[in-house]
Scaffold this active site. Structure first.
Site, PDB file in Angstrom:
ATOM      1  N   GLU A   1      91.658  23.219  29.181  1.00  0.00           N
ATOM      2  CA  GLU A   1      90.383  23.190  29.913  1.00  0.00           C
ATOM      3  C   GLU A   1      90.155  21.796  30.504  1.00  0.00           C
ATOM      4  O   GLU A   1      90.475  20.773  29.888  1.00  0.00           O
ATOM      5  CB  GLU A   1      89.203  23.596  29.011  1.00  0.00           C
TER       6      GLU A   1
ATOM      7  N   TYR B   1      76.467  23.430  19.668  1.00  0.00           N
ATOM      8  CA  TYR B   1      77.818  23.492  20.238  1.00  0.00           C
ATOM      9  C   TYR B   1      78.564  24.701  19.667  1.00  0.00           C
ATOM     10  O   TYR B   1      79.191  25.475  20.397  1.00  0.00           O
ATOM     11  CB  TYR B   1      78.532  22.186  19.886  1.00  0.00           C
TER      12      TYR B   1
ATOM     13  N   ASP C   1      88.534  20.951  20.833  1.00  0.00           N
ATOM     14  CA  ASP C   1      87.123  21.341  20.933  1.00  0.00           C
ATOM     15  C   ASP C   1      86.466  21.544  19.559  1.00  0.00           C
ATOM     16  O   ASP C   1      85.249  21.348  19.423  1.00  0.00           O
ATOM     17  CB  ASP C   1      86.992  22.663  21.704  1.00  0.00           C
TER      18      ASP C   1
ATOM     19  N   HIS D   1      84.939  16.015  21.693  1.00  0.00           N
ATOM     20  CA  HIS D   1      83.562  15.779  22.145  1.00  0.00           C
ATOM     21  C   HIS D   1      82.774  15.168  20.989  1.00  0.00           C
ATOM     22  O   HIS D   1      82.845  15.665  19.853  1.00  0.00           O
ATOM     23  CB  HIS D   1      82.856  17.092  22.505  1.00  0.00           C
TER      24      HIS D   1
ATOM     25  N   ASP E   1      87.873  19.666  31.088  1.00  0.00           N
ATOM     26  CA  ASP E   1      87.134  18.516  30.554  1.00  0.00           C
ATOM     27  C   ASP E   1      88.068  17.622  29.721  1.00  0.00           C
ATOM     28  O   ASP E   1      87.731  16.480  29.420  1.00  0.00           O
ATOM     29  CB  ASP E   1      85.895  18.939  29.738  1.00  0.00           C
TER      30      ASP E   1
ATOM     31  N   HIS F   1      89.621  26.757  21.811  1.00  0.00           N
ATOM     32  CA  HIS F   1      88.648  27.559  22.515  1.00  0.00           C
ATOM     33  C   HIS F   1      89.264  28.446  23.606  1.00  0.00           C
ATOM     34  O   HIS F   1      88.622  29.370  24.099  1.00  0.00           O
ATOM     35  CB  HIS F   1      87.630  26.557  23.084  1.00  0.00           C
TER      36      HIS F   1
ATOM     37  N   HIS G   1      78.737  23.987  32.324  1.00  0.00           N
ATOM     38  CA  HIS G   1      78.928  25.400  32.678  1.00  0.00           C
ATOM     39  C   HIS G   1      77.888  26.350  32.059  1.00  0.00           C
ATOM     40  O   HIS G   1      78.194  27.333  31.409  1.00  0.00           O
ATOM     41  CB  HIS G   1      80.379  25.895  32.519  1.00  0.00           C
TER      42      HIS G   1
ATOM     43  N   HIS H   1      94.711  21.111  24.844  1.00  0.00           N
ATOM     44  CA  HIS H   1      93.854  22.145  25.442  1.00  0.00           C
ATOM     45  C   HIS H   1      93.858  21.974  26.953  1.00  0.00           C
ATOM     46  O   HIS H   1      93.719  20.863  27.458  1.00  0.00           O
ATOM     47  CB  HIS H   1      92.445  21.972  24.863  1.00  0.00           C
TER      48      HIS H   1
END
Ligand code: FEO
Length: 392
Positions: free
Chosen positions: A80, A191, A164, A224, A82, A145, A24, A78
Site C-alpha cells: 500500500e 485504527y 500496519d 504508523h 503510504d 492489511h 481514504h 506492504h
C-alpha cells in the site's frame, strides 16, 4: 526528518504528516505518521519507505546516519502506497539494481504499482535473510492489511517490524509508548476498528501462531504512530480483546433526519435504553464522522439505525454509513431500525434488509412514524429502547 535510535544500529525514520485529516475516508483528527526503519549492519537495510510526498524527507533523514547510496537491501512489508509510495524515489537514489525483498504477493503487486524493472526478490513465508550479525525473518500476514502484507522480525534484537499491525494514526513528537502513555490507546483502538476489524479472525490466528512459534517480542515497530517498547504485550492483548468483539451492554442509535422527526424518535429510543441501564448514545450522521462511529461499533451490543424515507429510499448519509459498516462485518450485534416517513416509507425495510445481510440479530420489525411523532409514537419509541435494552 529526525531519525530516532531504537537500539544500537536500528533507527526509526518517521515522516510526520501533521496535516492529513482524511485518510481514504478515515478522519485523522491528529494526522498520522509513516515510519520507515534503518538497520545498520554489514548489509545496510531499509525496512519500508514512506508516502511519496515524504520520500525526499526520508532520504534526508537517512543521510543523517549514512549516505543513502550505501543502503544494500530494501524490505517492503506492504505494497500500500503510504509505505511504498516513496520506493521509486528511494531506489533512484540508492541504485535501482539493489534488491527489494517482499512477500510472494508483494512480488506480484509491487510491479503493478511501480516500474517492473526494479529488482524485486520474493521471500518465503518463514524465510530468513542474514544482514551481518543480524538475522531477519519474514512472516506472511496476508490481509493484515493487504494480500501482500508481511512482517519482519529481527531475531537477535527481538524487534518486530509489524507494518500496519499495531499502528495508530497519530502525529506527535512522541515516538515511544512510554513517552505518551495511555492516550495512545484511543488512537490504536480507532485504527483497529477502521483498518483491521474485518480481519479479526486472522488476528486471533496470528496471535496463536506467534505464541506457538514462541516468538519473544521486546519491541514492536509499526509503520504508523508510536513504537511499543515499554509494554508490547499491552497492544497485543488489546488486539486479541478487540478481535473477540465481545459485546458490552452498550447501544448506538445512529441516524439522520430531515425535519427532526427521526431525531426525536432517536432521542426517545435512547431514553428507553437508558431506562434499562444501557450505556446508550445518539450519533447523528452529520455530526459524527463514520470512522468515529465505527470505533464505537467495536464493542457495542446493539446497533439501532434510523432514517427518514427520501425519494423512496434512505437518506444518503445513512446509505453511506451502512455501506461502510457492512464492509467490516462486525459480529455479535442485535439491531433494529426506525424512521419517519411521509407517504411511501421504504427506509426501515431497507435498513432491516441491510442488517440481515450483516447477520445482525434483528429483534424488532422496525418502527415507522408518519410525518411527526406524537405522544403515542414517542411512547412506542421509548418502549423500543426498553425492548432492545432488555435483549442486551
Ligand atoms: Fe498503512 Fe495498509 O497501509
Amino acid at each position: 526528518m529526525k531519525p530516532v535510535k531504537i537500539t544500537e544500529g536500528i533507527y526509526c525514520l518517521p515522516a510526520i504528516d501533521w496535516n492529513i485529516r482524511d485518510f481514504h475516508g478515515y478522519a485523522t483528527e491528529q494526522g498520522t505518521t509513516y515510519n520507515a526503519y534503518l538497520i545498520m549492519d554489514e548489509k545496510i537495510t531499509l525496512v519500508d519507505t514512506v508516502k511519496k510526498e515524504f520520500a525526499d524527507d526520508l532520504l534526508e533523514g537517512i543521510g543523517q546516519i549514512v549516505d543513502p547510496k550505501k543502503i544494500d537491501y530494501v524490505i517492503s512489508n506492504h505494497t500500500e502506497m503510504d509505505h511504498s509510495g516513496g520506493l521509486p524515489r528511494v531506489m533512484h537514489k540508492i541504485g535501482e539494481n539493489k534488491p527489494i525483498y517482499c512477500s510472494k504477493m508483494g512480488y506480484k503487486n509491487l510491479p503493478r504499482h511501480f516500474s517492473p524493472n526494479l529488482n524485486y526478490q520474493p521471500v518465503e513465508n518463514g524465510g530468513e535473510l542474514k544482514v551481518g550479525k543480524r538475522t531477519l525473518a519474514f512472516l506472511e500476514t496476508k490481509m493484515l492489511h493487504w494480500p501482500d502484507s508481511m512482517v519482519t522480525y529481527a531475531k537477535e534484537d527481538k524487534i518486530l517490524f509489524s507494518s500496519d499491525a499495531f499502528g495508530q494514526h497519530y502525529a506527535g513528537l512522541e515516538r515511544f509508548d512510554d513517552q505518551i502513555g495511555e492516550t495512545i490507546m484511543t488512537y490504536a483502538r480507532k485504527y483497529f476498528a477502521n483498518i483491521l476489524l474485518l480481519y479479526s479472525d486472522l488476528i486471533l490466528k496470528l496471535a496463536e501462531k506467534i505464541t506457538a512459534l514462541g516468538l519473544v517480542i521486546d519491541i514492536i515497530c509499526p509503520d504508523h504512530g508510536i513504537i511499543w517498547r515499554k509494554d508490547p504485550g499491552k497492544i497485543i492483548n488489546a488486539y486479541v480483546e478487540w478481535s473477540a468483539q465481545k459485546p458490552k451492554k452498550k447501544a448506538l442509535v445512529i441516524y439522520d433526519t430531515m425535519w427532526q422527526s427521526t431525531r426525536k424518535m432517536a432521542e426517545a429510543i435512547v431514553e428507553g435504553l437508558g431506562d434499562e441501564g444501557v450505556d446508550a448514545q445518539c450519533m447523528h450522521l452529520r455530526s459524527f464522522n463514520r470512522s468515529d462511529i465505527i470505533t464505537e461499533v467495536l464493542d457495542a451490543g446493539a446497533i439501532v439505525v434510523g432514517s427518514p424515507t427520501l425519494n423512496n429510499g434512505l437518506f444518503p448519509t445513512v446509505s453511506d454509513f451502512l455501506t461502510y459498516m457492512k464492509g467490516f462485518k462486525p459480529k455479535n450485534k442485535i439491531a433494529a431500525a426506525f424512521g419517519s416517513y411521509g407517504w411511501s416509507g421504504e427506509a426501515v425495510k431497507i435498513i432491516t434488509k441491510a442488517f440481515d445481510e450483516m447477520k445482525f440479530n434483528v429483534i424488532d420489525p422496525g418502527l415507522m412514524v408518519q410525518y411527526v411523532p406524537n405522544q403515542e409514537t414517542f411512547e412506542a419509541c421509548f418502549q423500543l429502547g426498553k425492548k432492545i435494552g432488555r435483549a442486551l
